[in-house]
Design an enzyme around this catalytic site. Structure first.
Site, PDB file in Angstrom:
ATOM      1  N   ARG A 143       0.834  -1.187   0.000  1.00 39.78           N
ATOM      2  CA  ARG A 143       0.000   0.000   0.000  1.00 39.78           C
ATOM      3  C   ARG A 143       0.876   1.248   0.000  1.00 39.78           C
ATOM      4  O   ARG A 143       1.763   1.383   0.842  1.00 39.78           O
ATOM      5  CB  ARG A 143      -0.911  -0.016   1.226  1.00 39.78           C
ATOM      6  CG  ARG A 143      -2.287   0.496   0.941  1.00 39.78           C
ATOM      7  CD  ARG A 143      -3.227   0.118   2.062  1.00 39.78           C
ATOM      8  NE  ARG A 143      -3.957  -1.093   1.750  1.00 39.78           N
ATOM      9  CZ  ARG A 143      -4.882  -1.187   0.815  1.00 39.78           C
ATOM     10  NH1 ARG A 143      -5.159  -0.152   0.069  1.00 39.78           N
ATOM     11  NH2 ARG A 143      -5.521  -2.307   0.602  1.00 39.78           N
TER      12      ARG A 143
ATOM     13  N   THR B  84      -0.886   7.637  -0.819  1.00 44.13           N
ATOM     14  CA  THR B  84      -2.195   7.515  -1.479  1.00 44.13           C
ATOM     15  C   THR B  84      -3.023   6.368  -0.920  1.00 44.13           C
ATOM     16  O   THR B  84      -4.238   6.303  -1.141  1.00 44.13           O
ATOM     17  CB  THR B  84      -2.015   7.287  -2.987  1.00 44.13           C
ATOM     18  OG1 THR B  84      -1.409   5.994  -3.196  1.00 44.13           O
ATOM     19  CG2 THR B  84      -1.123   8.357  -3.603  1.00 44.13           C
TER      20      THR B  84
ATOM     21  N   ASP C 174      -1.947 -10.835  12.921  1.00 42.24           N
ATOM     22  CA  ASP C 174      -1.323 -10.754  11.606  1.00 42.24           C
ATOM     23  C   ASP C 174      -0.978 -12.158  11.117  1.00 42.24           C
ATOM     24  O   ASP C 174      -0.106 -12.822  11.690  1.00 42.24           O
ATOM     25  CB  ASP C 174      -0.061  -9.894  11.674  1.00 42.24           C
ATOM     26  CG  ASP C 174       0.546  -9.629  10.303  1.00 42.24           C
ATOM     27  OD1 ASP C 174       0.995 -10.602   9.647  1.00 42.24           O
ATOM     28  OD2 ASP C 174       0.570  -8.455   9.895  1.00 42.24           O
TER      29      ASP C 174
ATOM     30  N   ASP D 186       2.780 -12.772  10.117  1.00 40.13           N
ATOM     31  CA  ASP D 186       3.665 -12.876  11.276  1.00 40.13           C
ATOM     32  C   ASP D 186       3.493 -14.217  11.976  1.00 40.13           C
ATOM     33  O   ASP D 186       4.468 -14.843  12.410  1.00 40.13           O
ATOM     34  CB  ASP D 186       3.388 -11.743  12.266  1.00 40.13           C
ATOM     35  CG  ASP D 186       3.954 -10.411  11.814  1.00 40.13           C
ATOM     36  OD1 ASP D 186       4.799 -10.400  10.899  1.00 40.13           O
ATOM     37  OD2 ASP D 186       3.545  -9.375  12.361  1.00 40.13           O
TER      38      ASP D 186
END
Length: 209
Positions: free
Chosen positions: A104, A108, A200, A203
């Site tokens: 990402r 933006t 996550d 992870d």
């Protein structure tokens, strides 16, 4: 509009519950992701095309139904999606595997592709895009954009945990894509983590923080 399948199978529910527990080890987490992916894949491949062929049994000739060619591709979204590949390959070992990597943009917030390698005949294949978490839906929608831009047409998305927000975004972006989910959760929190979720997935799969 593509269909959304949320699994109610007892084994999938049990293994997903174990996956959520914070004390589950990296080793056990990986094994559970593989097992759940295989159980989900069994149902997600239900509509694969069959053809009638003639074979010889030890007794006689007979007509049977077999898959119509080797026309499956599994495409994990890097990196966490890699954890689901082995479970799918256990069912369809001759499937080809592609990879999509994206991040990402910090300014933006738009998904940016940094890696995309797909089978050269992707347009001829049933494509199973896999990623453990469907949170905001942005990464999944972008990955499918990249696959469609390269000719992919028949696409199914598979995830372990999904938030309602992510499902809505993916359905709006790709109304032709069916979505298979092991567990549909309550919501996203202010950090875009799924609640209750499992943390996550990348992870927990690879022991990183």
């Amino acid at each position: 509009m593509g269909k959304v399948y949320v699994f109610d199978h007892p084994l999938i529910q049990h293994k997903t519950a174990m996956l959520r527990k914070k004390e589950t080890s990296v080793k056990d987490f990986r094994e559970l992701v593989r097992e759940i992916s295989m159980l989900m894949g069994y149902e997600a491949t239900r509509n694969l095309q069959l053809e009638e062929v003639e074979i010889e049994t030890p007794i006689c000739s007979t007509k049977v139904k077999m898959l119509a060619g080797q026309d499956i591709a599994i495409v994990p979204i890097l990196r966490a999606g890699l954890g689901m590949v082995d479970g799918m390959l256990a069912l369809v070992p001759n499937a080809k595997v592609g990879h999509v990597g994206l991040y990402r943009d910090p300014e933006t917030h738009a998904p940016v592709e940094y890696y995309c390698k797909l089978p050269s005949d992707i347009e001829q294949r049933e494509v199973f895009v896999v990623d453990p978490m469907l949170a905001t839906g942005g990464s999944a929608a972008a990955a499918i954009d990249f696959i469609k831009a390269r000719g992919g047409r028949r696409i199914i998305f598979m995830c372990l945990i999904a938030a309602p927000e992510g499902i809505e975004v993916l359905q709006k972006a790709h109304p032709d894509v069916d979505i298979f989910i092991a567990a549909k959760d309550e919501r996203l929190n202010e950090h875009a983590y799924i609640v209750p979720g499992l943390g996550d997935a990348g992870d927990r799969l690879y022991g990183t923080k």
